[in-house]
Write a protein that holds these residues in place. Sequence first.
Motif, PDB file in Angstrom:
ATOM      1  N   GLY A  37       0.818  -1.215   0.000  1.00  9.74           N
ATOM      2  CA  GLY A  37       0.000   0.000   0.000  1.00  9.74           C
ATOM      3  C   GLY A  37       0.848   1.260   0.000  1.00  9.74           C
ATOM      4  N   TRP A 219      -5.604  -5.687   1.566  1.00 12.16           N
ATOM      5  CA  TRP A 219      -5.900  -4.716   2.620  1.00 12.16           C
ATOM      6  C   TRP A 219      -6.955  -3.695   2.202  1.00 12.16           C
ATOM      7  CZ3 TRP A 219      -4.324  -1.336  -0.816  1.00 12.16           C
ATOM      8  CH2 TRP A 219      -3.139  -1.556  -1.516  1.00 12.16           C
ATOM      9  N   GLY A 220      -7.369  -3.758   0.938  1.00  6.70           N
ATOM     10  CA  GLY A 220      -8.428  -2.855   0.469  1.00  6.70           C
ATOM     11  C   GLY A 220      -9.794  -3.515   0.610  1.00  6.70           C
ATOM     12  N   ARG A 221     -10.837  -2.829   0.198  1.00  5.63           N
ATOM     13  CA  ARG A 221     -12.175  -3.398   0.279  1.00  5.63           C
ATOM     14  C   ARG A 221     -12.277  -4.528  -0.732  1.00  5.63           C
ATOM     15  NH1 ARG A 221     -17.058   0.669   1.111  1.00  5.63           N
ATOM     16  NH2 ARG A 221     -18.006  -1.352   1.516  1.00  5.63           N
TER      17      ARG A 221
END
Length: 293
Positions: A37, A219-221
């Motif tokens: 990220g 780690w994102g939606r």
Amino acid sequence: MRYFDPHIHMLSRTTDDYENMAAAGVVGVVEPAFWQGQPRTQPGTFIDYFDSLIGWERFRASQFGIRHYCTIGLNPKETNDVALAEAVMKIMPRYCEKDGVVAIGEIGYDDITEAEERFFAEQLQLAKELGLPVLIHTPHRDKKQGTIRSLALVREVGMDEEKVLIDHLNEVTLPLVLDSGCWRGHSIYPHTKLTEERMVALLQQYGLDKMVVNSAADWGRSDPLKVPKTGEAMLKAGFSEAEVEQVLFINPITFYAQSGNISLEEMAPVKVDQTQLWEDNSVLRGQTPIVEE
Ligand SMILES: [Zn+2]
């Protein structure tokens, strides 16, 4: 049904995700190395990350009855820091030989820069030398051009197309890959990429051969249950249980089995034993350990 998620970043997910995946029939996963990220700044952080993939995360999955494998690679975004990328290329070969490493990846293009092309080619070359499969990420922007150039580079390096999985395909880019010997990966996302219904339509149109489906959850939606949900959508659309198992279990394992580090035969369920520790650490916080007979 038994399911296998061939592309999911479990290090970013919770123990609830592991529990829900196991309950939905996911018996194994491949966790590709990717970026965090934000860019890493030192080679040492890659060493610790690769060690987590083959160590702690593999243990954590086993505590929920899930088999965990990984791919090792330098992601396209971070190749643009050339000095760092050169250092990481030196540490990669020793990780490629570890237990549970089933491919080099995810590699490919992001912005399609000169540095990305250089390290994409070098990693294809390394895979060729080590006899490992590769997982190729296709970019979110300019996906069509990225896919065409990825296929061209695979040919230029002389990598066996049977050992190549081109991922994150859609209605536009899948047909480009059908003319090659490469395997076809699809990521099912809640809002972008593909939905379960669009995936079912692709399977109806193009058949099941070399077709692979993943959640690409990170780690994102994203949704770590997208593989079982695609299985349900396939059954609803009239595919048989055997066909669902072909696409969502047998195909991905058969692809990664070319590494010699995973096989269909070893896919019997893991017996959970939560009394085990990893470097004195447990996944439990005071709960009674589950121990399956
Ligand atoms: Zn990914």
